[in-house]
Design a protein around this motif. Structure first.
Motif, PDB file in Angstrom:
ATOM      1  N   LYS A  67       0.818  -1.212   0.000  1.00  0.00           N
ATOM      2  CA  LYS A  67       0.000   0.000   0.000  1.00  0.00           C
ATOM      3  C   LYS A  67       0.855   1.267   0.000  1.00  0.00           C
ATOM      4  O   LYS A  67       0.355   2.360  -0.290  1.00  0.00           O
ATOM      5  CB  LYS A  67      -0.936  -0.009   1.206  1.00  0.00           C
ATOM      6  CG  LYS A  67      -1.961  -1.131   1.162  1.00  0.00           C
ATOM      7  CD  LYS A  67      -2.880  -1.077   2.382  1.00  0.00           C
ATOM      8  CE  LYS A  67      -3.913  -2.198   2.322  1.00  0.00           C
ATOM      9  NZ  LYS A  67      -4.795  -2.190   3.522  1.00  0.00           N
ATOM     10  N   ASN A  68       2.128   1.118   0.335  1.00  0.00           N
ATOM     11  CA  ASN A  68       3.045   2.255   0.375  1.00  0.00           C
ATOM     12  C   ASN A  68       4.408   1.812  -0.157  1.00  0.00           C
ATOM     13  O   ASN A  68       5.359   1.630   0.604  1.00  0.00           O
ATOM     14  CB  ASN A  68       3.169   2.792   1.796  1.00  0.00           C
ATOM     15  CG  ASN A  68       4.034   4.046   1.880  1.00  0.00           C
ATOM     16  OD1 ASN A  68       4.358   4.659   0.859  1.00  0.00           O
ATOM     17  ND2 ASN A  68       4.434   4.416   3.078  1.00  0.00           N
ATOM     18  N   PRO A  69       4.520   1.606  -1.482  1.00  0.00           N
ATOM     19  CA  PRO A  69       5.757   1.072  -2.064  1.00  0.00           C
ATOM     20  C   PRO A  69       7.000   1.917  -1.799  1.00  0.00           C
ATOM     21  O   PRO A  69       8.121   1.403  -1.841  1.00  0.00           O
ATOM     22  CB  PRO A  69       5.446   1.034  -3.572  1.00  0.00           C
ATOM     23  CG  PRO A  69       3.958   0.984  -3.651  1.00  0.00           C
ATOM     24  CD  PRO A  69       3.475   1.809  -2.496  1.00  0.00           C
ATOM     25  N   SER A  70       6.806   3.213  -1.520  1.00  0.00           N
ATOM     26  CA  SER A  70       7.942   4.106  -1.291  1.00  0.00           C
ATOM     27  C   SER A  70       8.235   4.322   0.192  1.00  0.00           C
ATOM     28  O   SER A  70       8.996   5.228   0.543  1.00  0.00           O
ATOM     29  CB  SER A  70       7.681   5.461  -1.958  1.00  0.00           C
ATOM     30  OG  SER A  70       7.517   5.311  -3.357  1.00  0.00           O
ATOM     31  N   ASP A  71       7.656   3.507   1.044  1.00  0.00           N
ATOM     32  CA  ASP A  71       7.895   3.617   2.481  1.00  0.00           C
ATOM     33  C   ASP A  71       9.402   3.619   2.759  1.00  0.00           C
ATOM     34  O   ASP A  71      10.124   2.724   2.326  1.00  0.00           O
ATOM     35  CB  ASP A  71       7.226   2.430   3.186  1.00  0.00           C
ATOM     36  CG  ASP A  71       7.400   2.468   4.701  1.00  0.00           C
ATOM     37  OD1 ASP A  71       7.894   3.488   5.230  1.00  0.00           O
ATOM     38  OD2 ASP A  71       7.040   1.467   5.350  1.00  0.00           O
ATOM     39  N   GLU A  72       9.888   4.625   3.458  1.00  0.00           N
ATOM     40  CA  GLU A  72      11.317   4.719   3.736  1.00  0.00           C
ATOM     41  C   GLU A  72      11.815   3.532   4.552  1.00  0.00           C
ATOM     42  O   GLU A  72      12.976   3.129   4.438  1.00  0.00           O
ATOM     43  CB  GLU A  72      11.628   6.028   4.472  1.00  0.00           C
ATOM     44  CG  GLU A  72      11.475   7.271   3.609  1.00  0.00           C
ATOM     45  CD  GLU A  72      11.905   8.532   4.332  1.00  0.00           C
ATOM     46  OE1 GLU A  72      12.396   8.426   5.483  1.00  0.00           O
ATOM     47  OE2 GLU A  72      11.745   9.621   3.758  1.00  0.00           O
ATOM     48  N   ASN A  73      10.953   2.972   5.369  1.00  0.00           N
ATOM     49  CA  ASN A  73      11.340   1.870   6.244  1.00  0.00           C
ATOM     50  C   ASN A  73      11.068   0.529   5.570  1.00  0.00           C
ATOM     51  O   ASN A  73      10.405  -0.346   6.110  1.00  0.00           O
ATOM     52  CB  ASN A  73      10.577   1.961   7.567  1.00  0.00           C
ATOM     53  CG  ASN A  73      11.100   0.990   8.601  1.00  0.00           C
ATOM     54  OD1 ASN A  73      12.280   0.666   8.629  1.00  0.00           O
ATOM     55  ND2 ASN A  73      10.217   0.509   9.456  1.00  0.00           N
ATOM     56  N   ARG A  74      11.590   0.367   4.360  1.00  0.00           N
ATOM     57  CA  ARG A  74      11.381  -0.868   3.598  1.00  0.00           C
ATOM     58  C   ARG A  74      12.714  -1.494   3.230  1.00  0.00           C
ATOM     59  O   ARG A  74      13.747  -0.817   3.146  1.00  0.00           O
ATOM     60  CB  ARG A  74      10.604  -0.585   2.311  1.00  0.00           C
ATOM     61  CG  ARG A  74      11.413   0.161   1.244  1.00  0.00           C
ATOM     62  CD  ARG A  74      10.552   0.563   0.064  1.00  0.00           C
ATOM     63  NE  ARG A  74      11.337   1.128  -1.029  1.00  0.00           N
ATOM     64  CZ  ARG A  74      11.777   2.375  -1.089  1.00  0.00           C
ATOM     65  NH1 ARG A  74      11.524   3.221  -0.096  1.00  0.00           N
ATOM     66  NH2 ARG A  74      12.472   2.802  -2.141  1.00  0.00           N
ATOM     67  N   ASP A  75      12.714  -2.795   3.003  1.00  0.00           N
ATOM     68  CA  ASP A  75      13.856  -3.461   2.385  1.00  0.00           C
ATOM     69  C   ASP A  75      13.773  -3.218   0.888  1.00  0.00           C
ATOM     70  O   ASP A  75      12.699  -2.970   0.334  1.00  0.00           O
ATOM     71  CB  ASP A  75      13.826  -4.961   2.686  1.00  0.00           C
ATOM     72  CG  ASP A  75      14.045  -5.266   4.165  1.00  0.00           C
ATOM     73  OD1 ASP A  75      14.831  -4.554   4.802  1.00  0.00           O
ATOM     74  OD2 ASP A  75      13.408  -6.216   4.669  1.00  0.00           O
ATOM     75  N   ARG A  76      14.925  -3.298   0.229  1.00  0.00           N
ATOM     76  CA  ARG A  76      14.973  -3.079  -1.218  1.00  0.00           C
ATOM     77  C   ARG A  76      15.314  -4.380  -1.944  1.00  0.00           C
ATOM     78  O   ARG A  76      16.134  -5.162  -1.465  1.00  0.00           O
ATOM     79  CB  ARG A  76      16.030  -2.037  -1.577  1.00  0.00           C
ATOM     80  CG  ARG A  76      15.568  -0.583  -1.521  1.00  0.00           C
ATOM     81  CD  ARG A  76      15.303  -0.079  -0.141  1.00  0.00           C
ATOM     82  NE  ARG A  76      15.176   1.378  -0.105  1.00  0.00           N
ATOM     83  CZ  ARG A  76      14.814   2.067   0.963  1.00  0.00           C
ATOM     84  NH1 ARG A  76      14.562   1.460   2.100  1.00  0.00           N
ATOM     85  NH2 ARG A  76      14.717   3.388   0.903  1.00  0.00           N
ATOM     86  N   PHE A  77      14.679  -4.581  -3.096  1.00  0.00           N
ATOM     87  CA  PHE A  77      14.995  -5.736  -3.938  1.00  0.00           C
ATOM     88  C   PHE A  77      15.273  -5.278  -5.354  1.00  0.00           C
ATOM     89  O   PHE A  77      14.495  -4.527  -5.948  1.00  0.00           O
ATOM     90  CB  PHE A  77      13.834  -6.736  -3.953  1.00  0.00           C
ATOM     91  CG  PHE A  77      14.020  -7.833  -4.976  1.00  0.00           C
ATOM     92  CD1 PHE A  77      15.000  -8.791  -4.810  1.00  0.00           C
ATOM     93  CD2 PHE A  77      13.239  -7.877  -6.120  1.00  0.00           C
ATOM     94  CE1 PHE A  77      15.191  -9.782  -5.756  1.00  0.00           C
ATOM     95  CE2 PHE A  77      13.414  -8.862  -7.071  1.00  0.00           C
ATOM     96  CZ  PHE A  77      14.394  -9.828  -6.887  1.00  0.00           C
ATOM     97  N   LEU A  78      16.389  -5.755  -5.896  1.00  0.00           N
ATOM     98  CA  LEU A  78      16.772  -5.456  -7.276  1.00  0.00           C
ATOM     99  C   LEU A  78      16.919  -6.757  -8.048  1.00  0.00           C
ATOM    100  O   LEU A  78      17.579  -7.694  -7.587  1.00  0.00           O
ATOM    101  CB  LEU A  78      18.107  -4.704  -7.316  1.00  0.00           C
ATOM    102  CG  LEU A  78      18.131  -3.301  -6.716  1.00  0.00           C
ATOM    103  CD1 LEU A  78      19.566  -2.818  -6.584  1.00  0.00           C
ATOM    104  CD2 LEU A  78      17.329  -2.346  -7.570  1.00  0.00           C
TER     105      LEU A  78
END
Length: 288
Positions: A67-78
């Motif tokens: 619901k909040n893909p740009s949440d600063e408190n997220r892990d990143r996947f590339l």
């Protein structure tokens, strides 16, 4: 189910969690087959080989909010091997980043989902990838940025074993170790086939584990289709301090689809109507 699995991420791996992730991986493979369909060209092989890994990341390990893909408190996947975007699109749709109906529009004019990941079009995509060799460098920058911000979040990047022939991967690998980027986890999808044949016959990058170790990385080797091993490896990576972690996952190109397994023709190929039906039946059998 997505939220339930996420809440258990810090606990020991249970049979229930393993089964739930296995079911998600199977669903991703079904989605991939449906996206390609009949008579269209798509990266069936490399998308299917890393489906178990992607399922473990999105539906167990990573902290992300559809619901909040740009949440600063997220892990990143590339997905550095961006040609395998179908598996990431399937995961994002199943996780609720966008409606599953979008999967029917892959690679159509104006669609959210193009042939390679595009962060300007698709919710949940962290970077435009697919120009092979660049993903690890981007991941380094993201991980260092998180460290500067005091964040405890992680960056995960999947690299193809054919992609290891790119010199930029090894420049980035040296940088990762030099800067002690321990909030970075690279996963090598080692299916041993690339676009035109066997990796060892096109550009032999073996021995892979000892190379990464020599470059200063924490190395973990697993069966990339064993969900329990995948989850345990991701948990071990959390404990590595002072160096980045690489998980070398032994996989099968086209995993789960009889005519595509270990068949280089399905690196990027099309299915006849008969093959499509076989693929659907193969995956249905795995539900038993």
């Amino acid at each position: 189910m997505f939220k339930i699995i996420k809440e258990r991420r810090v606990k020991m791996v249970s049979k229930e969690v393993v089964k739930a992730v296995e079911e998600k991986a199977l669903q991703l493979r079904e989605d991939i087959v449906d996206i390609i369909g009949v008579g269209k060209v798509g990266h069936l092989g490399g998308s299917s080989s890393c489906a178990d890994i992607v399922a473990a990341l999105y539906f167990h390990k990573m902290k992300v909010d559809p619901k909040n893909p740009s949440d600063e408190n997220r892990d990143r996947f590339l997905l550095s091997k961006g040609h395998a975007a179908l598996v990431q699109y399937a995961a994002l749709a199943e996780a609720g980043f966008f409606p599953k109906e979008e999967l029917k529009k892959v690679k159509t004019l104006g669609a959210k989902l193009q042939g390679h990941p595009d962060m300007t079009k698709t919710p949940g995509i962290e970077a435009n990838t697919g120009s092979l060799g660049q993903g690890l460098s981007i991941a380094n920058g993201m991980a260092l940025g998180l460290r500067l911000d005091g964040s405890k979040n992680k960056v995960y990047v999947i690299i193809g074993d054919g992609e290891l022939a790119e010199g930029q991967i090894w420049e980035a690998a040296m940088a990762s170790a030099n800067f002690e980027i321990d909030n970075l986890v690279a996963i090598v999808d080692r299916n041993r086939l690339q676009a035109t044949g066997a990796v060892k016959e096109r550009f032999n990058t073996n021995p892979i584990p000892s190379k990464w170790e020599a470059f200063g990385w924490n190395v973990i080797e697993i069966d990339g289709h064993n969900v329990e091993q995948i989850i345990e490896a991701l948990d071990k990576a959390d404990k590595a301090k002072g160096k980045p972690t690489v998980i070398i996952a032994e996989t099968i190109k086209g995993k789960g689809i009889s005519f595509a397994e270990n068949n280089v023709a399905y690196h990027n190929g099309s299915m006849t109507e008969e093959q499509y039906e076989i693929a659907k039946k193969d995956l249905e059998k795995l539900k038993a």
